[in-house]
Design a protein around this motif. Structure first.
Motif, PDB file in Angstrom:
ATOM      1  N   TRP A 183       0.830  -1.205   0.000  1.00 40.96           N
ATOM      2  CA  TRP A 183       0.000   0.000   0.000  1.00 40.96           C
ATOM      3  C   TRP A 183       0.867   1.259   0.000  1.00 40.96           C
ATOM      4  CZ3 TRP A 183      -4.473   0.812  -1.800  1.00 40.96           C
ATOM      5  CH2 TRP A 183      -5.260   1.901  -1.417  1.00 40.96           C
ATOM      6  N   GLY A 184       1.970   1.221   0.739  1.00 34.23           N
ATOM      7  CA  GLY A 184       2.904   2.350   0.749  1.00 34.23           C
ATOM      8  C   GLY A 184       3.459   2.620  -0.640  1.00 34.23           C
ATOM      9  N   ILE A 185       3.794   1.550  -1.359  1.00 28.66           N
ATOM     10  CA  ILE A 185       4.304   1.684  -2.734  1.00 28.66           C
ATOM     11  C   ILE A 185       3.221   2.263  -3.640  1.00 28.66           C
ATOM     12  CG2 ILE A 185       5.092   0.390  -4.765  1.00 28.66           C
ATOM     13  CD1 ILE A 185       6.439  -1.577  -2.699  1.00 28.66           C
ATOM     14  N   ILE A 186       1.995   1.745  -3.516  1.00 28.92           N
ATOM     15  CA  ILE A 186       0.878   2.235  -4.345  1.00 28.92           C
ATOM     16  C   ILE A 186       0.623   3.719  -4.081  1.00 28.92           C
ATOM     17  CG2 ILE A 186      -1.635   2.086  -4.692  1.00 28.92           C
ATOM     18  CD1 ILE A 186      -1.313  -0.991  -4.263  1.00 28.92           C
ATOM     19  N   LEU A 187       0.627   4.126  -2.814  1.00 28.71           N
ATOM     20  CA  LEU A 187       0.387   5.531  -2.485  1.00 28.71           C
ATOM     21  C   LEU A 187       1.505   6.431  -2.996  1.00 28.71           C
ATOM     22  CD1 LEU A 187      -1.102   5.324   1.124  1.00 28.71           C
ATOM     23  CD2 LEU A 187      -2.315   5.613  -1.039  1.00 28.71           C
ATOM     24  N   LYS A 188       2.737   5.920  -2.939  1.00 29.68           N
ATOM     25  CA  LYS A 188       3.878   6.711  -3.432  1.00 29.68           C
ATOM     26  C   LYS A 188       3.774   6.897  -4.942  1.00 29.68           C
ATOM     27  CE  LYS A 188       7.796   6.507  -1.408  1.00 29.68           C
ATOM     28  NZ  LYS A 188       9.047   6.155  -0.793  1.00 29.68           N
TER      29      LYS A 188
ATOM     30  N   SER B 172       1.125   6.669  -6.858  1.00 24.25           N
ATOM     31  CA  SER B 172      -0.075   7.418  -7.251  1.00 24.25           C
ATOM     32  C   SER B 172      -0.079   8.863  -6.759  1.00 24.25           C
ATOM     33  CB  SER B 172      -1.334   6.703  -6.733  1.00 24.25           C
ATOM     34  OG  SER B 172      -1.350   6.743  -5.317  1.00 24.25           O
ATOM     35  N   GLY B 173       0.874   9.208  -5.911  1.00 25.66           N
ATOM     36  CA  GLY B 173       0.929  10.565  -5.372  1.00 25.66           C
ATOM     37  C   GLY B 173      -0.110  10.842  -4.297  1.00 25.66           C
ATOM     38  N   LEU B 174      -0.627   9.795  -3.672  1.00 21.05           N
ATOM     39  CA  LEU B 174      -1.675   9.957  -2.650  1.00 21.05           C
ATOM     40  C   LEU B 174      -1.153   9.816  -1.218  1.00 21.05           C
ATOM     41  CD1 LEU B 174      -4.543   7.964  -4.400  1.00 21.05           C
ATOM     42  CD2 LEU B 174      -4.277  10.450  -4.246  1.00 21.05           C
ATOM     43  N   GLU B 175       0.167   9.853  -1.049  1.00 18.57           N
ATOM     44  CA  GLU B 175       0.749   9.701   0.291  1.00 18.57           C
ATOM     45  C   GLU B 175       0.186  10.715   1.288  1.00 18.57           C
ATOM     46  OE1 GLU B 175       5.283   8.317   0.268  1.00 18.57           O
ATOM     47  OE2 GLU B 175       4.878  10.045  -1.026  1.00 18.57           O
ATOM     48  N   ASN B 176      -0.097  11.923   0.807  1.00 18.75           N
ATOM     49  CA  ASN B 176      -0.575  12.978   1.702  1.00 18.75           C
ATOM     50  C   ASN B 176      -1.949  12.671   2.307  1.00 18.75           C
ATOM     51  OD1 ASN B 176      -1.725  13.333  -0.901  1.00 18.75           O
ATOM     52  ND2 ASN B 176      -2.249  15.442  -0.406  1.00 18.75           N
ATOM     53  N   LEU B 177      -2.676  11.695   1.730  1.00 19.68           N
ATOM     54  CA  LEU B 177      -3.979  11.319   2.282  1.00 19.68           C
ATOM     55  C   LEU B 177      -3.875  10.279   3.396  1.00 19.68           C
ATOM     56  CD1 LEU B 177      -6.140  11.194  -0.971  1.00 19.68           C
ATOM     57  CD2 LEU B 177      -6.078  12.983   0.781  1.00 19.68           C
ATOM     58  N   ASN B 178      -2.699   9.679   3.555  1.00 21.53           N
ATOM     59  CA  ASN B 178      -2.484   8.715   4.633  1.00 21.53           C
ATOM     60  C   ASN B 178      -2.142   9.481   5.902  1.00 21.53           C
ATOM     61  OD1 ASN B 178      -1.114   6.849   6.452  1.00 21.53           O
ATOM     62  ND2 ASN B 178      -1.116   5.408   4.752  1.00 21.53           N
ATOM     63  N   LEU B 179      -2.939   9.312   6.938  1.00 20.41           N
ATOM     64  CA  LEU B 179      -2.755  10.051   8.188  1.00 20.41           C
ATOM     65  C   LEU B 179      -1.390   9.790   8.833  1.00 20.41           C
ATOM     66  CD1 LEU B 179      -6.317   9.388   9.663  1.00 20.41           C
ATOM     67  CD2 LEU B 179      -5.475  11.549   8.698  1.00 20.41           C
ATOM     68  N   ILE B 180      -0.878   8.598   8.669  1.00 20.45           N
ATOM     69  CA  ILE B 180       0.397   8.226   9.289  1.00 20.45           C
ATOM     70  C   ILE B 180       1.567   8.924   8.608  1.00 20.45           C
ATOM     71  CG2 ILE B 180       1.944   6.299   9.823  1.00 20.45           C
ATOM     72  CD1 ILE B 180      -0.603   4.506   9.773  1.00 20.45           C
ATOM     73  N   TYR B 181       1.513   9.065   7.290  1.00 19.77           N
ATOM     74  CA  TYR B 181       2.626   9.656   6.552  1.00 19.77           C
ATOM     75  C   TYR B 181       2.750  11.157   6.770  1.00 19.77           C
ATOM     76  CZ  TYR B 181       2.756   5.149   4.122  1.00 19.77           C
ATOM     77  OH  TYR B 181       2.839   3.809   3.816  1.00 19.77           O
TER      78      TYR B 181
END
Length: 191
Positions: A70-75, A77-86
């Motif tokens: 999931w971390g790879i997918i978010l990175k 896709s550019g959606l890392e900023n939507l993950n509260l932990i990141y």
């Protein structure tokens, strides 16, 4: 907040589904050792046969694998900023593996008090006793693991107490919906 919560918790959802399939692998039956080692307290099993080492291993493995993916997918896709932990921690392989293991462990540990209580009241897996006990056990069955998982999230993402409560409630509702889908596909037998 709700979208970010789901994006942050997706590895736990997929990890839980992974674990339900993982515990059915016959070649891994040597790990089907009850956590309570079949010990009793007051003539009743402490947790029962459904809480096993295999379940712990499967949940921690599943949430860890899916946290990394999931971390790879978010990175990508550019959606890392939507993950509260990141917002407070880096999206790295090691961090995702560690948090995945932590989420899986919290999920399983926070199910144990529920199993302990059910053994005291002679409530078998799949049954919930009589009213009003059945209402309490149904609700608690849906949120027990969420209490632990969302506690980990609250610490990592610095959630307020009210955000934590919202996360537990939303997690419980999601748990019911996912279980209904799994029943539909015959992966699970009961809510």
């Amino acid at each position: 907040m709700i979208v970010s919560l789901y994006i942050s918790m997706m590895p736990v959802i997929f990890g839980g589904i992974f674990n339900m399939l993982f515990v059915k692998i016959k070649k891994l039956s040597f790990l089907r050792i009850p956590i309570d080692c079949r010990m009793s307290l007051g003539g009743k099993r402490i947790f029962g046969d459904s809480k096993t080492l295999l379940g712990f291993v499967g949940m921690m493995l599943g949430t860890s694998i899916f946290s990394i993916i999931w971390g790879i997918i978010l990175k990508i896709s550019g959606l890392e900023n939507l993950n509260l932990i990141y917002k407070y921690h880096g999206n790295t392989f090691i961090f995702n593996m560690f948090t995945g293991i932590l989420f899986g462990f919290a999920y399983m540990i926070f199910e144990l008090p529920n199993s302990f209580i059910k053994r005291r009241f002679d409530i078998d897996a799949g049954s919930r006793g009589r009213f009003p006990v059945n209402v309490f056990t149904f609700v608690y069955d849906q949120i027990d693991s969420m209490i632990g998982v969302m506690l980990v999230l609250a610490i990592l993402a610095r959630l307020s107490f009210m955000q934590y409560i919202l996360a537990v409630i939303l997690g419980g509702i999601t748990h019911v919906l996912v279980n209904m889908i799994l029943i539909l596909f015959k992966v699970r037998k009961y809510l």
